[in-house]
Scaffold this active site. Structure first.
Site, PDB file in Angstrom:
ATOM      1  N   GLY A   8     -10.402 -11.652   5.277  1.00  0.00           N
ATOM      2  CA  GLY A   8      -9.441 -10.576   5.537  1.00  0.00           C
ATOM      3  C   GLY A   8     -10.110  -9.239   5.746  1.00  0.00           C
ATOM      4  CB  SER A  10      -8.951  -7.679  10.783  1.00  0.00           C
ATOM      5  OG  SER A  10      -7.913  -8.104   9.917  1.00  0.00           O
ATOM      6  NE  ARG A  11      -4.296  -5.782   9.315  1.00  0.00           N
ATOM      7  CZ  ARG A  11      -3.427  -5.821   8.309  1.00  0.00           C
ATOM      8  NH1 ARG A  11      -3.022  -4.712   7.717  1.00  0.00           N
ATOM      9  NH2 ARG A  11      -2.942  -6.981   7.899  1.00  0.00           N
ATOM     10  CB  VAL A  60      -8.585 -17.761   4.041  1.00  0.00           C
ATOM     11  CG1 VAL A  60      -9.827 -17.356   4.806  1.00  0.00           C
ATOM     12  CG2 VAL A  60      -7.724 -16.567   3.677  1.00  0.00           C
ATOM     13  CG  ASN A  86     -10.189  -8.102   0.981  1.00  0.00           C
ATOM     14  OD1 ASN A  86      -9.827  -7.232   0.182  1.00  0.00           O
ATOM     15  ND2 ASN A  86      -9.811  -8.086   2.254  1.00  0.00           N
ATOM     16  CB  SER A 138      -3.482  -7.032  -7.738  1.00  0.00           C
ATOM     17  OG  SER A 138      -2.498  -6.069  -8.035  1.00  0.00           O
ATOM     18  CE1 TYR A 151      -0.656  -9.047  -3.790  1.00  0.00           C
ATOM     19  CE2 TYR A 151      -0.213  -7.744  -5.748  1.00  0.00           C
ATOM     20  CZ  TYR A 151      -0.992  -8.009  -4.635  1.00  0.00           C
ATOM     21  OH  TYR A 151      -2.101  -7.237  -4.366  1.00  0.00           O
ATOM     22  CB  ALA A 153       2.501 -15.880 -10.293  1.00  0.00           C
ATOM     23  CB  ILE A 184      -6.276   0.652  -2.536  1.00  0.00           C
ATOM     24  CG1 ILE A 184      -6.843   0.140  -3.877  1.00  0.00           C
ATOM     25  CG2 ILE A 184      -7.386   1.055  -1.568  1.00  0.00           C
ATOM     26  CD1 ILE A 184      -7.696   1.102  -4.660  1.00  0.00           C
TER      27      ILE A 184
END
Ligand code: NAP
Length: 243
Positions: A8, A10-11, A60, A86, A138, A151, A153, A184
């Site tokens: 991940g 690309s950004r 992924v 990531n 996170s 998210y 979990a 972030i």
């Protein structure tokens, strides 16, 4: 030269990791799923500045696509010395409104992806007797986020995976750690209104929200060969919002 795969990238945080590792002189493998234009422009700019850099399209959350990406990396470059897991998605939903598909997609993208990539990366690392695995969890995986149960979990699962795998791989010269970001500034938070951001800053001891570079620099530190005594840890990079 170390080979660094950042899922991940690309950004957002992943792209910042790619830049920081490239500046460090590492060969960087950029992975993207949908954002091909962003990935191509990142690769072009890194190459322009003299970095060695390759690009892999791979979802992924798919074990077969992960296998193909690692086969290609192994054929061309031997393997990845450093893996930064990531890639991830987020979703804001009342718990009672989360559908089966949304639950499955979240677990596949944010937790199973980490399993698939670690499993594919480890044989090379074990043979080299060196490896660095850095998983991006996170703060919600640590303390739970309201309206982000799936998210939270998945991210808590990443922490459990990190700790258990660190114990299993300790004698193989491989460290496995988590970075647990706070808020972030990336596309993931683009839904937040300016007043939400101000409220989050007020809640944060440093009075700021974080940048992707804050996470990237922590990843670079954990990836260092001299960070070999740090494993199984959850490093909060969150301005103190979770202590
Ligand atoms: P972002 O700006 O939304 O970027 C997400 C990246 O993940 C994109 O490059 C996206 O690639 C990639 N991705 C998503 N699903 C993928 C898949 N199935 N296969 C391959 N790539 C995939 O997010 P971010 O803020 O940088 O977040 C990066 C990580 O940090 C995530 O794991 C996130 O949960 C975690 N995190 C972020 C924050 C925050 O406040 N931003 C806080 C805590 C944790 P494509 O666009 O190419 O599909």
């Amino acid at each position: 030269m170390r080979n660094v795969l950042i899922t991940g990238s690309s950004r957002g945080i992943g792209a910042a990791c790619a830049k920081v590792f490239a500046e460090n002189g590492d060969r960087v493998f950029i992975n993207y799923n949908n954002s091909e234009d962003a990935a191509v422009s990142l690769v072009n700019s890194l190459r322009k500045s003299g970095a060695e850099c390759e690009m892999f399209r791979c979802d992924v959350s798919s074990p077969s696509e992960v296998r193909l990406m690692f086969n290609e990396i192994e054929d061309k470059f031997g393997g990845a010395d450093i893996l930064i897991n990531n890639a991830g998605i987020a979703q804001f939903r009342l718990f009672t409104e989360i559908t089966d598909d949304e639950w499955d997609r979240m677990i596949a993208s944010d937790l199973s992806s980490v399993f698939y990539c670690c499993r594919a990366a480890l044989p090379y690392m074990i043979r080299q007797h060196f490896g660095r695995i850095i998983n991006i969890s996170s703060m919600w995986g640590q303390v739970g986020g309201s309206c982000e149960v799936h998210y939270s979990a998945a991210k808590a699962g990443v922490i459990g995976l990190t700790k258990a795998l660190a114990k299993e791989e300790g004698l193989s010269g491989i460290t496995v750690n988590c970075i647990s970001p706070g808020v972030i500034q990336t596309d993931m938070n683009s839904n937040l209104l300016p007043e939400d951001i101000e409220a989050l800053k007020e809640e944060t001891p440093t009075g700021t929200i974080g940048t992707p570079q804050d996470i990237a620099r922590t990843a670079l530190f954990l990836a260092d060969k001299n960070s070999s005594f740090i494993t199984g840890q959850v490093i909060g990079v969150n301005g103190g919002i979770v202590i």
